[in-house]
Design a protein around this motif. Structure first.
Motif, mmCIF file in Angstrom:
data_model
loop_
_atom_site.group_PDB
_atom_site.id
_atom_site.type_symbol
_atom_site.label_atom_id
_atom_site.label_comp_id
_atom_site.label_asym_id
_atom_site.label_seq_id
_atom_site.Cartn_x
_atom_site.Cartn_y
_atom_site.Cartn_z
ATOM 1 N N ARG A 272 -0.988 -3.546 -17.042
ATOM 2 C CA ARG A 272 -1.119 -3.906 -15.631
ATOM 3 C C ARG A 272 -0.934 -2.691 -14.724
ATOM 4 N N ALA A 273 -0.065 -1.764 -15.121
ATOM 5 C CA ALA A 273 0.107 -0.547 -14.323
ATOM 6 C C ALA A 273 -1.195 0.246 -14.268
ATOM 7 N N TYR A 274 -1.876 0.343 -15.395
ATOM 8 C CA TYR A 274 -3.164 1.052 -15.429
ATOM 9 C C TYR A 274 -4.208 0.313 -14.596
ATOM 10 N N VAL A 275 -4.258 -1.007 -14.732
ATOM 11 C CA VAL A 275 -5.260 -1.794 -14.014
ATOM 12 C C VAL A 275 -5.064 -1.677 -12.506
ATOM 13 N N PHE A 276 -3.840 -1.809 -12.051
ATOM 14 C CA PHE A 276 -3.589 -1.727 -10.614
ATOM 15 C C PHE A 276 -3.823 -0.313 -10.092
ATOM 16 N N LEU A 277 -3.500 0.682 -10.906
ATOM 17 C CA LEU A 277 -3.694 2.062 -10.466
ATOM 18 C C LEU A 277 -5.169 2.415 -10.378
ATOM 19 N N ARG A 278 -5.964 1.945 -11.312
ATOM 20 C CA ARG A 278 -7.381 2.327 -11.367
ATOM 21 C C ARG A 278 -8.281 1.394 -10.567
ATOM 22 N N PHE A 279 -7.989 0.091 -10.591
ATOM 23 C CA PHE A 279 -8.903 -0.877 -9.982
ATOM 24 C C PHE A 279 -8.324 -1.607 -8.775
ATOM 25 N N ILE B 289 -10.935 -12.011 -8.693
ATOM 26 C CA ILE B 289 -10.142 -10.781 -8.729
ATOM 27 C C ILE B 289 -8.678 -11.106 -8.986
ATOM 28 N N GLU B 290 -8.170 -12.141 -8.314
ATOM 29 C CA GLU B 290 -6.774 -12.523 -8.504
ATOM 30 C C GLU B 290 -6.510 -12.940 -9.942
ATOM 31 N N ARG B 291 -7.446 -13.679 -10.538
ATOM 32 C CA ARG B 291 -7.275 -14.085 -11.939
ATOM 33 C C ARG B 291 -7.301 -12.874 -12.865
ATOM 34 N N ASP B 292 -8.217 -11.947 -12.600
ATOM 35 C CA ASP B 292 -8.329 -10.772 -13.470
ATOM 36 C C ASP B 292 -7.094 -9.872 -13.361
ATOM 37 N N MET B 293 -6.593 -9.702 -12.153
ATOM 38 C CA MET B 293 -5.456 -8.799 -11.951
ATOM 39 C C MET B 293 -4.138 -9.403 -12.450
ATOM 40 N N SER C 235 3.724 -8.953 -9.398
ATOM 41 C CA SER C 235 3.415 -10.066 -8.504
ATOM 42 C C SER C 235 3.367 -9.586 -7.061
ATOM 43 N N ARG C 236 4.299 -8.705 -6.711
ATOM 44 C CA ARG C 236 4.297 -8.156 -5.346
ATOM 45 C C ARG C 236 3.083 -7.270 -5.140
ATOM 46 N N ARG C 237 2.700 -6.494 -6.146
ATOM 47 C CA ARG C 237 1.499 -5.663 -6.030
ATOM 48 C C ARG C 237 0.267 -6.532 -5.829
ATOM 49 N N LEU C 238 0.203 -7.655 -6.539
ATOM 50 C CA LEU C 238 -0.942 -8.549 -6.398
ATOM 51 C C LEU C 238 -0.988 -9.160 -5.004
ATOM 52 N N GLU C 239 0.156 -9.531 -4.458
ATOM 53 C CA GLU C 239 0.199 -10.069 -3.102
ATOM 54 C C GLU C 239 -0.288 -9.030 -2.091
ATOM 55 N N LEU D 107 -2.286 -6.493 -2.720
ATOM 56 C CA LEU D 107 -3.715 -6.299 -2.920
ATOM 57 C C LEU D 107 -4.509 -7.431 -2.277
ATOM 58 N N THR D 108 -4.023 -8.664 -2.399
ATOM 59 C CA THR D 108 -4.703 -9.798 -1.778
ATOM 60 C C THR D 108 -4.770 -9.642 -0.268
ATOM 61 N N ASP D 109 -3.672 -9.181 0.332
ATOM 62 C CA ASP D 109 -3.664 -8.949 1.780
ATOM 63 C C ASP D 109 -4.661 -7.856 2.168
ATOM 64 N N GLU D 110 -4.716 -6.792 1.371
ATOM 65 C CA GLU D 110 -5.651 -5.707 1.667
ATOM 66 C C GLU D 110 -7.098 -6.160 1.526
ATOM 67 N N LEU D 111 -7.372 -6.974 0.520
ATOM 68 C CA LEU D 111 -8.730 -7.486 0.351
ATOM 69 C C LEU D 111 -9.117 -8.413 1.500
ATOM 70 N N GLU D 112 -8.167 -9.184 1.974
ATOM 71 C CA GLU D 112 -8.446 -10.058 3.111
ATOM 72 C C GLU D 112 -8.749 -9.241 4.358
ATOM 73 N N SER D 113 -7.978 -8.177 4.582
ATOM 74 C CA SER D 113 -8.250 -7.300 5.721
ATOM 75 C C SER D 113 -9.609 -6.625 5.582
ATOM 76 N N PHE D 114 -9.932 -6.212 4.364
ATOM 77 C CA PHE D 114 -11.216 -5.573 4.102
ATOM 78 C C PHE D 114 -12.363 -6.542 4.400
ATOM 79 N N ALA D 115 -12.241 -7.782 3.930
ATOM 80 C CA ALA D 115 -13.290 -8.772 4.167
ATOM 81 C C ALA D 115 -13.410 -9.097 5.649
#
Length: 209
Positions: free
Chosen positions: A35-42, A106-110, A183-187, A189-197
């Motif tokens: 998960r550290a690699y996934v969050f860092l890269r994607f 994305i949430e399911r994958d992450m 879990s906090r990283r995913l939250e 990321l979700t906020d950032e994706l919402e802002s991006f959208a």
């Protein structure tokens, strides 16, 4: 070197319970590293994209669309950009629906492996408790009816119970910290994706006016 010898001896005292606890520990470490690699890269906005994030800048849509193409195909922001690509002949409501679907995927994958970490948080202390019970039972079995007790056997059983409990707690604590962190990283990321959208939606509305 003496410290590692003492640790190995303590682990041997824990009995067979140490084997499933070792499996849980390996799983927790493997998932944390993955998960550290996934969050860092994607899970990060590409550095080249941050300067082109202004929605009112001339040619902003072309800039972010072009720069996101350089990111890995599994990058969360690149995937989220698909419904908002420039010059797509789609109604706004359909773009929003597609963006929600992409965000869910994305949430399911992450979050893959999160349920395993959560299970380890619960299972590891229970296995340690099982080792404690087995060790105490071994100690009590040494109290014979003739009043003769082997002190070494009693202390060995108590040590087994304490070591099993300690290992179970250590594994559970590591899994708990990893689960809460990701879990906090995913939250976030979700906020950032919402802002991006939302930024992309504003761009489309501004272009339509």
């Amino acid at each position: 070197m003496q410290e590692w010898t003492n640790v190995a001896a303590a682990v041997r005292l824990a009995g067979w319970v140490v084997y499933p606890l070792t499996v849980l520990a390996v799983l927790a470490v493997a998932i944390a590293l993955d998960r550290a690699y996934v969050f860092l890269r994607f899970g990060r906005l590409p550095a080249a994209m941050r300067a082109a994030h202004e929605i009112d800048a001339p040619g902003a849509r072309e800039k972010w669309a072009d720069r996101l193409q350089r990111a890995p195909s599994q990058n969360a922001f690149r995937r989220m950009s698909a419904p908002w690509e420039p010059d797509r002949v789609l109604p706004l409501w359909l773009r929003e629906a597609k963006a929600e679907s992409v965000a869910s995927q994305i949430e399911r994958d992450m979050s893959k492996g999160f349920w395993v970490l959560e299970t380890i948080v619960t299972a590891a202390p229970l296995l340690g408790l099982l080792g404690t019970i087995i060790g105490m039972m071994h100690s009590f079995q040494l109290f014979g009816g003739n009043g003769i007790v082997d002190p070494g056997g009693v202390t060995g059983g108590v040590a087994q119970s304490l070591v099993a409990t300690a290992i179970g707690l250590v594994v559970a604590l590591f899994a708990l910290f990893a689960f809460n962190y990701f879990s906090r990283r995913l939250e976030r990321l979700t906020d950032e994706l919402e802002s991006f959208a939302n930024a992309r939606l504003c761009e489309i509305r501004l272009a339509a006016t």
